[in-house]
Design a protein around this motif. Sequence first.
Motif, short mmCIF file in Angstrom:
data_model
loop_
_atom_site.label_atom_id
_atom_site.label_comp_id
_atom_site.label_asym_id
_atom_site.label_seq_id
_atom_site.Cartn_x
_atom_site.Cartn_y
_atom_site.Cartn_z
N ILE A 156 30.29 42.04 35.62
CA ILE A 156 31.72 42.22 35.33
C ILE A 156 32.37 43.07 36.42
CG2 ILE A 156 33.33 43.30 33.72
CD1 ILE A 156 31.42 42.47 31.47
N ALA A 157 31.63 44.14 36.83
CA ALA A 157 32.19 44.99 37.89
C ALA A 157 32.38 44.18 39.17
CB ALA A 157 31.28 46.19 38.14
N ALA A 158 31.36 43.33 39.45
CA ALA A 158 31.48 42.50 40.66
C ALA A 158 32.67 41.55 40.53
CB ALA A 158 30.19 41.71 40.88
N ARG A 159 32.80 40.98 39.34
CA ARG A 159 33.94 40.07 39.14
C ARG A 159 35.26 40.81 39.24
NH1 ARG A 159 31.96 36.21 34.13
NH2 ARG A 159 30.34 35.10 35.26
N LEU A 160 35.27 42.02 38.65
CA LEU A 160 36.50 42.81 38.74
C LEU A 160 36.80 43.17 40.19
CD1 LEU A 160 36.20 45.21 35.68
CD2 LEU A 160 37.80 43.34 36.01
N ALA A 161 35.70 43.54 40.91
CA ALA A 161 35.91 43.86 42.33
C ALA A 161 36.39 42.64 43.08
CB ALA A 161 34.60 44.39 42.93
N GLU A 162 35.77 41.50 42.74
CA GLU A 162 36.20 40.26 43.40
C GLU A 162 37.65 39.95 43.06
OE1 GLU A 162 36.00 36.82 45.64
OE2 GLU A 162 34.61 38.52 45.51
N ALA A 163 37.97 40.14 41.76
CA ALA A 163 39.35 39.89 41.35
C ALA A 163 40.30 40.86 42.04
CB ALA A 163 39.48 40.02 39.83
N SER A 164 39.84 42.13 42.13
CA SER A 164 40.69 43.12 42.81
C SER A 164 40.87 42.76 44.27
CB SER A 164 40.05 44.50 42.67
OG SER A 164 40.79 45.44 43.39
N ARG A 165 39.74 42.34 44.89
CA ARG A 165 39.83 41.96 46.30
C ARG A 165 40.75 40.73 46.47
NH1 ARG A 165 37.57 38.65 49.69
NH2 ARG A 165 36.30 37.68 48.09
N ALA A 166 40.56 39.77 45.53
CA ALA A 166 41.42 38.59 45.60
C ALA A 166 42.88 38.97 45.40
CB ALA A 166 41.00 37.56 44.54
N GLU A 167 43.09 39.92 44.48
CA GLU A 167 44.46 40.37 44.24
C GLU A 167 45.02 41.05 45.48
OE1 GLU A 167 44.79 43.04 41.03
OE2 GLU A 167 46.99 43.05 41.03
N GLN A 168 44.16 41.89 46.10
CA GLN A 168 44.62 42.56 47.32
C GLN A 168 44.93 41.52 48.40
OE1 GLN A 168 41.62 45.38 48.36
NE2 GLN A 168 42.36 46.92 46.91
N GLU A 169 44.02 40.51 48.50
CA GLU A 169 44.28 39.46 49.49
C GLU A 169 45.57 38.73 49.18
OE1 GLU A 169 40.99 36.84 49.72
OE2 GLU A 169 39.72 38.26 50.84
N ALA A 170 45.75 38.46 47.87
CA ALA A 170 46.98 37.77 47.48
C ALA A 170 48.20 38.62 47.80
CB ALA A 170 46.94 37.44 45.99
N GLN A 171 48.07 39.95 47.52
CA GLN A 171 49.18 40.83 47.84
C GLN A 171 49.42 40.87 49.34
OE1 GLN A 171 48.13 44.52 46.04
NE2 GLN A 171 48.87 43.95 44.01
N GLU A 172 48.28 40.91 50.08
CA GLU A 172 48.43 40.92 51.55
C GLU A 172 49.10 39.64 52.03
OE1 GLU A 172 48.33 42.44 55.26
OE2 GLU A 172 47.81 43.43 53.37
N HIS A 173 48.63 38.51 51.43
CA HIS A 173 49.25 37.24 51.79
C HIS A 173 50.72 37.23 51.41
CE1 HIS A 173 45.16 34.96 51.86
NE2 HIS A 173 45.40 35.66 52.96
N ALA A 174 50.99 37.79 50.23
CA ALA A 174 52.38 37.84 49.79
C ALA A 174 53.21 38.68 50.74
CB ALA A 174 52.46 38.42 48.37
#
Lengths: 245, 236
Positions: free
Chosen positions: A41-59
């Motif tokens: 779950i932590a890995a998924r959360l980290a992945e989700a957080s990273r994806a969110e950061q990437e999405a924010q960066e992309h945004a």
Amino acid sequence: MLIDWTTVIFQLINFLILIVLLKRFLYGPIIRAMDERERTIAARLAEASRAEQEAQEHARVLAAEQKEFADRRAVLHDEAQQELDRWKDQSLDRLKEEVAAKQQSWQQTLDEEQETFRKKLKVVIGQQVFSVSRKVLADLADNRLERRLLEVFLEKISREAEGFSGDQGSVTIRSGFPLVDEEKKRLDEGLDKIFPGHGALDFQEDPALGFGLRLLTGDRQWEWNLSRYLDDMEEDIIQTLRRSP
Amino acid sequence: MHLSPDSIIIFQVGLVKVNGTLVFTWLVMLLLSFGSWLVTRRLSTGAEVSRWQSLLESVVTLILGQIKDVTRQDPRRFLPFLGTLFIFVGTCNLLSVIPGFLPPTGSLSTTTALALSVLVAVPIYGIADTGFGVYLQNYVRPTPLMLPFNITGEISRTLALAVRLFGNVMSGSMIGGILLAIAPLFFPVIMQLLGLLTGIVQAYIFAILAAVYIAAGLKIHESQVSPENNATPETQ
């Protein structure tokens, strides 16, 4: 005795064995599974957080690009607007100049045409006046006038032929109108005084002379012609009209 | 009517008498071990979790939470001992509703054995946490005059632990038996239902008190390390 110490000892051993068994079959696997799930779950959360950061960066990148595009579009729009304004001003100036030139040319042409028309009008008016005059004179010409013409013609010859003896040859008289005998006789008498002993008179009718007479003798001739007067006068008047503004 | 399953002698090998307490204890041990093995042989670490795994995880999580609340420390090193106490006592008390099953916790021998294990576990955890010398010095604090009182306290609370569980379980069984004789139709059922509740409560109390005793031994050391912590060990 409620306490059986042998049973107590066995129960102690049983309890220790149960601790070992449950640790082996319950706590260990369950704890490991829960830890593994937590890690997942932590890995998924980290992945989700990273994806969110990437999405924010992309945004952010997208927003920056959009802003850049918008700025660029605004700049291009301004440049295009300025270019359009410049082109419009230049076109308007050029068109104004062309219109002004054409207007000037047209005005000049119009003035010239007016001037030409005015001059032509003057000429035509003059011509009409003299045409009418000729017609009036021709219509009004009668015996008296013709006789008066003979007298004037004879006076003219008499005045101009002073000192001219004549060659005693034939004399040809051309008239623009038919001469009656009386008139012929008057001419004969008048010429006798001017050219004594002149030859026979030869009367010829020449309508081209109009209201006029022409005398030919030898190498000289005299002529009085209303058309000549009128032509000279007409020429003078037309020249005068053309010179007038 | 048997007051304790100790009195039921199943068979005897020499001087060793295998009584009902031992047999029922073995049955409970077999049930718990086999059941745990059945559930934990195919554990899921993903999102899909079986009902039994979910139940066991809930139980273990509950126990860990309770231990952490009491000890204020990492609960995992106390889990095997305190968790097994709770599960064993609770299972024995729950199975008491099965006709013919006599809960081993209704035997003073069993509760004594469990209390003795707590008596031994408290200094073991304390010594493992603070060291042998420091732990023993706790018995002469704040003054050596307190040594007899501290030792008495250790023994008395162990005795109280054993007798409390024995008395509650045994009384429940006896009341059920007496009511069965007096009013066999309705009241025994209610008492059995109440027995389920009190059985779990007793298991909880037993495990929590054991946790408190162990935590008390640890907190003595903590209060020495940090004087501002005025926590005192609980004795009863």
